[in-house]
Structure formats: C-alpha cells, structure tokens
Design a protein around this motif. Structure first.
Motif, PDB file in Angstrom:
ATOM      1  N   GLY A  93       0.803  64.707 -13.350  1.00  0.00           N
ATOM      2  CA  GLY A  93       0.884  63.337 -13.104  1.00  0.00           C
ATOM      3  C   GLY A  93      -1.118  63.227 -12.010  1.00  0.00           C
ATOM      4  N   THR A  94      -1.779  63.717 -13.298  1.00  0.00           N
ATOM      5  CA  THR A  94      -3.226  62.627 -12.858  1.00  0.00           C
ATOM      6  C   THR A  94      -3.238  61.670 -13.907  1.00  0.00           C
ATOM      7  OG1 THR A  94      -4.331  64.415 -11.972  1.00  0.00           O
ATOM      8  CG2 THR A  94      -5.481  63.137 -13.098  1.00  0.00           C
ATOM      9  N   PRO A  95      -3.868  60.073 -13.472  1.00  0.00           N
ATOM     10  CA  PRO A  95      -3.879  59.300 -14.446  1.00  0.00           C
ATOM     11  C   PRO A  95      -4.817  59.489 -15.195  1.00  0.00           C
ATOM     12  CG  PRO A  95      -3.852  59.009 -12.400  1.00  0.00           C
ATOM     13  CD  PRO A  95      -3.853  59.866 -11.601  1.00  0.00           C
ATOM     14  N   THR A  96      -3.978  59.340 -17.184  1.00  0.00           N
ATOM     15  CA  THR A  96      -4.784  58.936 -17.499  1.00  0.00           C
ATOM     16  C   THR A  96      -6.041  58.455 -18.354  1.00  0.00           C
ATOM     17  OG1 THR A  96      -3.445  58.416 -19.022  1.00  0.00           O
ATOM     18  CG2 THR A  96      -3.134  60.836 -19.265  1.00  0.00           C
ATOM     19  N   ARG A  97      -7.067  58.338 -18.561  1.00  0.00           N
ATOM     20  CA  ARG A  97      -7.727  57.062 -18.804  1.00  0.00           C
ATOM     21  C   ARG A  97      -8.703  56.953 -20.414  1.00  0.00           C
ATOM     22  NH1 ARG A  97     -10.786  60.393 -15.256  1.00  0.00           N
ATOM     23  NH2 ARG A  97     -12.893  61.279 -15.636  1.00  0.00           N
ATOM     24  N   ARG A  98      -8.954  56.897 -21.310  1.00  0.00           N
ATOM     25  CA  ARG A  98      -9.723  57.194 -22.082  1.00  0.00           C
ATOM     26  C   ARG A  98     -10.734  57.362 -22.609  1.00  0.00           C
ATOM     27  NH1 ARG A  98     -13.761  54.385 -26.009  1.00  0.00           N
ATOM     28  NH2 ARG A  98     -12.646  54.790 -27.998  1.00  0.00           N
ATOM     29  N   LEU A  99     -11.261  59.122 -22.683  1.00  0.00           N
ATOM     30  CA  LEU A  99     -12.100  59.865 -22.604  1.00  0.00           C
ATOM     31  C   LEU A  99     -13.329  60.302 -24.118  1.00  0.00           C
ATOM     32  CD1 LEU A  99     -10.886  62.591 -21.207  1.00  0.00           C
ATOM     33  CD2 LEU A  99     -11.757  61.178 -19.140  1.00  0.00           C
ATOM     34  N   VAL A 100     -14.188  59.703 -23.686  1.00  0.00           N
ATOM     35  CA  VAL A 100     -15.483  59.529 -24.888  1.00  0.00           C
ATOM     36  C   VAL A 100     -15.881  60.915 -24.666  1.00  0.00           C
ATOM     37  CG1 VAL A 100     -17.206  58.959 -26.161  1.00  0.00           C
ATOM     38  CG2 VAL A 100     -15.814  57.574 -25.249  1.00  0.00           C
ATOM     39  N   PHE A 101     -15.878  61.724 -25.341  1.00  0.00           N
ATOM     40  CA  PHE A 101     -16.898  63.500 -25.569  1.00  0.00           C
ATOM     41  C   PHE A 101     -18.240  63.072 -25.859  1.00  0.00           C
ATOM     42  CE2 PHE A 101     -12.026  63.689 -24.777  1.00  0.00           C
ATOM     43  CZ  PHE A 101     -12.229  64.713 -23.708  1.00  0.00           C
ATOM     44  N   VAL A 102     -17.750  62.551 -27.336  1.00  0.00           N
ATOM     45  CA  VAL A 102     -18.919  62.686 -28.533  1.00  0.00           C
ATOM     46  C   VAL A 102     -19.111  61.004 -28.596  1.00  0.00           C
ATOM     47  CG1 VAL A 102     -20.410  63.399 -30.429  1.00  0.00           C
ATOM     48  CG2 VAL A 102     -19.203  64.935 -28.983  1.00  0.00           C
ATOM     49  N   GLU A 103     -20.068  60.695 -29.014  1.00  0.00           N
ATOM     50  CA  GLU A 103     -20.331  58.988 -29.037  1.00  0.00           C
ATOM     51  C   GLU A 103     -22.240  58.830 -29.950  1.00  0.00           C
ATOM     52  OE1 GLU A 103     -21.124  54.114 -26.117  1.00  0.00           O
ATOM     53  OE2 GLU A 103     -22.516  57.175 -25.356  1.00  0.00           O
ATOM     54  N   GLN A 104     -21.447  58.290 -31.477  1.00  0.00           N
ATOM     55  CA  GLN A 104     -22.253  58.975 -32.166  1.00  0.00           C
ATOM     56  C   GLN A 104     -23.481  59.615 -32.004  1.00  0.00           C
ATOM     57  OE1 GLN A 104     -24.543  54.978 -30.775  1.00  0.00           O
ATOM     58  NE2 GLN A 104     -22.785  53.065 -31.690  1.00  0.00           N
ATOM     59  N   GLY A 105     -22.574  61.057 -32.023  1.00  0.00           N
ATOM     60  CA  GLY A 105     -23.423  62.544 -32.073  1.00  0.00           C
ATOM     61  C   GLY A 105     -24.177  62.772 -30.376  1.00  0.00           C
ATOM     62  N   VAL A 106     -23.889  62.784 -30.234  1.00  0.00           N
ATOM     63  CA  VAL A 106     -24.095  63.172 -28.393  1.00  0.00           C
ATOM     64  C   VAL A 106     -22.601  63.271 -27.690  1.00  0.00           C
ATOM     65  CG1 VAL A 106     -26.210  62.282 -26.501  1.00  0.00           C
ATOM     66  CG2 VAL A 106     -26.347  61.262 -28.692  1.00  0.00           C
ATOM     67  N   LEU A 107     -23.250  64.408 -27.276  1.00  0.00           N
ATOM     68  CA  LEU A 107     -22.313  65.047 -26.318  1.00  0.00           C
ATOM     69  C   LEU A 107     -21.915  64.674 -24.643  1.00  0.00           C
ATOM     70  CD1 LEU A 107     -20.236  66.795 -26.011  1.00  0.00           C
ATOM     71  CD2 LEU A 107     -21.827  68.805 -25.217  1.00  0.00           C
ATOM     72  N   ARG A 108     -20.827  64.219 -24.156  1.00  0.00           N
ATOM     73  CA  ARG A 108     -20.995  62.826 -23.294  1.00  0.00           C
ATOM     74  C   ARG A 108     -20.287  63.813 -21.842  1.00  0.00           C
ATOM     75  NH1 ARG A 108     -25.468  59.816 -23.689  1.00  0.00           N
ATOM     76  NH2 ARG A 108     -25.348  58.081 -25.074  1.00  0.00           N
ATOM     77  N   ARG A 109     -19.587  64.813 -22.519  1.00  0.00           N
ATOM     78  CA  ARG A 109     -18.661  65.075 -21.506  1.00  0.00           C
ATOM     79  C   ARG A 109     -17.691  66.155 -21.866  1.00  0.00           C
ATOM     80  NH1 ARG A 109     -16.117  61.067 -18.482  1.00  0.00           N
ATOM     81  NH2 ARG A 109     -15.047  63.169 -17.178  1.00  0.00           N
ATOM     82  N   PHE A 110     -17.479  66.757 -21.060  1.00  0.00           N
ATOM     83  CA  PHE A 110     -16.153  67.824 -21.249  1.00  0.00           C
ATOM     84  C   PHE A 110     -14.523  67.624 -21.414  1.00  0.00           C
ATOM     85  CE2 PHE A 110     -19.909  70.387 -21.741  1.00  0.00           C
ATOM     86  CZ  PHE A 110     -19.889  70.119 -23.277  1.00  0.00           C
ATOM     87  N   ALA A 111     -13.462  68.176 -21.392  1.00  0.00           N
ATOM     88  CA  ALA A 111     -12.131  68.124 -20.139  1.00  0.00           C
ATOM     89  C   ALA A 111     -11.595  69.285 -19.318  1.00  0.00           C
ATOM     90  CB  ALA A 111     -11.484  68.048 -21.403  1.00  0.00           C
ATOM     91  N   TYR A 112     -11.013  68.542 -17.862  1.00  0.00           N
ATOM     92  CA  TYR A 112     -10.792  69.961 -17.307  1.00  0.00           C
ATOM     93  C   TYR A 112      -9.625  69.361 -16.779  1.00  0.00           C
ATOM     94  CZ  TYR A 112     -16.384  70.523 -17.141  1.00  0.00           C
ATOM     95  OH  TYR A 112     -17.065  71.118 -16.922  1.00  0.00           O
TER      96      TYR A 112
END
Length: 430
Positions: free
Chosen positions: A283-302
């Motif tokens: 029930g958590t609202p979803t959103r667009r998540l960028v994990f890797v941007e032009q080869g650079v790691l930005r975040r992880f999923a939880y």
C-alpha cells in the motif's frame, strides 16, 4: 463485494488483538488452451482466491495466508500466533492513505476471459507455425482477469484490476528446436500468429549449424537472452535487503560508475506492463525510481520491513505473489540507453536464449550457460546457424563496456530490455 466486506471484518477483529493489521486479497478467473501434438488440445477455465494477513504487535510481525474465505478466522489466529514467536524489529507502521504519483496501466477492458477466445489465439499460433516445415510440439494461449486489494488498520484501502494475455509455441525440425512467447496486459499487443511463425522460423533456420571453436568473440544477446542472464544478477544486486546483508556486488558503490556510461536502469510503475501499479504490495505509493543513471549507481530498492530496519524507508518496491509475504522487487524495470549503432551490423555471435541462467552467481555475477538458437549475425541479418555452445563470463564486467543497444526492446516478464552487443566474450565450443 464479498472481498471488501470480508477485509473490513478481518481488520475490525484483528485490531482488537494487535497494534496493526494488513490484509492482501486477490481473486481472479483464467482460461488456458494448450497445444497437443500440433493441434488444439485441452482448454480449461479456473478461478482463484487468496488472502494474506499480517499483524504487528510490539514490533513483532506475524503472517499467514489462506485460499478459503471461510477459514479467515483460522488465518488471523495463525498470523497472531506467528507474531508472538517473531523477533521484534524496528517498525514505523503500515502506510497511511496518500496521494498517488500516477495511475496504473495494467487492465484491458477488451480482454474476454473465454475458452473460445483462447482457442482463437491457438489457431493463430498454429497458422504462423505452418509457414515453415516444422512439427509443433507444444504451446498455449492464456487469458486472465483478476482483482487485487490491500487494506490496513491505518485507513489504506486500495484495489485494482489486472488482465493478462499470453501465448507461447515450441517447434522442432529434426534435432533443431525453436521457442517463442509473449505476454501483455493488453490483448492488442499480442500477435499470436507472429509468435508462432517466429518459433517455427527459429527451429527451421537453426538446422545444420556449423561448429564454433572455443575462443573470444563479439556477442549479441537478444532481449530474451539478455533478460535471462541479467535478471538473475542485476535484480538481486539492487535489492536493499541483499545490500545490507552484504550479498550485493553493488553494496557501497552508490555514486560510482558501475556500468557503461550509456546504460540506465529504472523502474517505471506507471508504464504499461505486467507490473504497472500506483501502489505496491504493502500500500505504499509507487514512483519512478532511477537505480543506475548513465552508468552511475544512484540507489537501491526497499520494502517496509527492510527500510525500517535500516533507516532507509520504503521505495514502494514491495511485490508478492498470491498469499506470499511481501518482498523487495520491481514493477516495470527498464534497462535502457541511447541507440547509437545497431549491435548486429558487424559480425558477431547472436544468441536468442540461454539455458541455465538460474545457476548464475547473484553476488559475483559469474555465469556459464548453454546458448540456444545461436547464429552468426552480420549486417543486421542472421546469416548462418551455429551448433550449440557455452557462454561464460561475468555480468557486472560485461556491462562496464557494451558495444551497442538495439532498437528491438521487448517486455520479458516485468523487465524491458533491448538486444545488447558485448565485445570480446568467452564462447566455449568445439
């Protein structure tokens, strides 16, 4: 609806005995028509119903599930009992009602879940396969419509419809086989005749392939082959749970260049696809998540549990199947980048699919797989079949420098990916 009434009743009863209660509910109907010995065989219609209950008391999370609505009291009792045995953890509560960032695109009103419709798709599959001198050994057409809902004692009460149309066909010519498939929430996306024709073409054209010597070659992975390998390695590496447990190659690399600078990896839950949704399985609202941007790691999923435990918060990445407890996953994951040059223009080994991708090491990225329907590709055309061989390497290393992405991106489950050219890869042949 009986489901909504039942959910409300469970929440009222559970709230008397726990700090919080969550109910995840799913029901659906489906039809499946199978191909047997080259003709329409069995066709079946089925219904499914499932419910999962989670309770939280003093940071102890309990869970249970059932496929029988009349046994909801037993299911609630089992959830409460498992919670009493659970280890307390940091817990910030189930989600409260919130505004959604977008709308889902996962249901097609034109899909009719009827045996005659599935049988018509089988006829189209067989018509396509008849374009080549092959024997059809299997396949199916499936149509499904479902309703899923999540509700909790904090006031969340979300529901959505899902539909699925799917086809597959397997053909053989002497010792050569070919297999193709497609699946989408939208009936208009499915061209059953083309799927049948492509499977038969693979079987027919793969006959009499030449040997390839062991060595290093440029390789082009089709979207199917790329998804098979990368899905086993990249997806687990982006899970926050694996990161915090030290089971991810990408741990401690946020902000670093981990892939080729042309590659991006992102989850778009609002794109049309099998995983399209405005809210996740908790029930958590979803959103667009960028994990890797032009080869650079930005975040992880939880998800909630892992996010609370490590002070990260949920990214709206909880998924689940039926009565399973939620876990970290992805909705519509894209591996994408600019198309500068067609990957098959220069001579390379083209790989349609692989066998054994599940044996890839998700921590190190090492893999060794058998390749299916390989060809020499040149000038964008498949020019000569190759007998089966092995492909070995490391998924993380090969993505550091790619030779190009194709204009043939396709959905493979919840992953959307184009063909990928990889230079100087290890092929184990004769």
């Amino acid at each position: 609806m009986i489901g909504d009434d039942l959910i409300a009743r469970i929440l009222r009863e559970g709230e008397r005995r726990a700090d919080e209660v969550e109910v995840f509910y799913a029901r659906g109907t489906s039809v499946s028509a199978e191909i047997k010995k080259g003709i329409l065989g069995t066709a079946e219609e089925s219904e499914a119903w499932s419910m999962a209950i989670r309770t939280v008391r003093d940071g102890r999370i309990g869970s249970s599930s059932t496929g029988d609505p009349d046994r909801w009291k037993e299911c609630l009792e089992a959830a409460l009992a498992s919670g009493r045995l659970a280890t307390p953890q940091q817990w910030g509560g189930f989600p409260k009602p919130a505004e959604m960032a977008g709308t889902a695109s996962s249901s097609d009103p034109d899909i009719v879940v009827a045996i005659e419709d599935a049988a018509g798709m089988v006829d189209a599959l067989l018509a396509g396969a008849a374009e080549h001198p092959v024997e059809v050994v299997g396949g199916s057409a499936d149509l499904a419509r479902s309703y899923i809902a999540v509700a909790n004692t904090n006031g969340v009460a979300y529901g959505m419809d899902r539909t699925v149309a799917a086809v597959s066909l397997e053909a053989i010519r002497e010792q050569s086989t070919g297999y193709e498939f497609d699946a989408s929430p939208f009936r208009a996306d499915i061209d059953a005749r083309s799927v049948g024709e492509e499977a038969a073409a693979l079987a027919a054209r793969s006959l009499g392939g030449s040997e390839v010597a062991t060595g290093r070659y440029d390789v082009v992975l089709s979207p199917v082959a790329a998804a098979s390998i990368l899905g086993q390695v990249i997806l687990p590496a982006l899970s926050g749970r694996n990161v915090k447990a030290g089971r991810s190659f990408l741990a401690d690399k946020v902000g670093e260049q981990v892939f080729d600078e042309t590659l991006s990896v992102y989850d778009d839950p609002f794109a049309p696809g099998l995983g399209s949704t405005a809210w996740d399985a908790e029930g958590t609202p979803t959103r667009r998540l960028v994990f890797v941007e032009q080869g650079v790691l930005r975040r992880f999923a939880y998800d909630l549990k892992t996010g609370y435990r490590y002070g990260e918060g949920s990214t709206g990445s909880a998924v689940r199947s039926g009565g399973d407890t939620p876990g970290i996953g992805f909705h519509n994951l894209f591996i994408d980048g600019p198309r500068v040059k067609e990957p098959g223009d220069e001579r390379a080994v083209w790989i349609h699919d692989v066998v054994g991708a599940h044996t890839a090491n998700p921590f190190s990225g090492d893999f060794s797989v058998e390749i299916s329907n390989p060809f020499w590709i040149e000038g964008g055309d498949l020019v000569e079949p190759i007998r089966t061989a092995m492909f070995a390497g490391n998924a993380f290393e090969m993505l550091r420098a790619i030779g190009g992405l194709g204009n043939d991106a396709r959905h493979v489950g919840r992953l959307t990916i184009p063909s990928i050219r990889l230079n100087n890869q290890q092929i184990i042949g004769k």
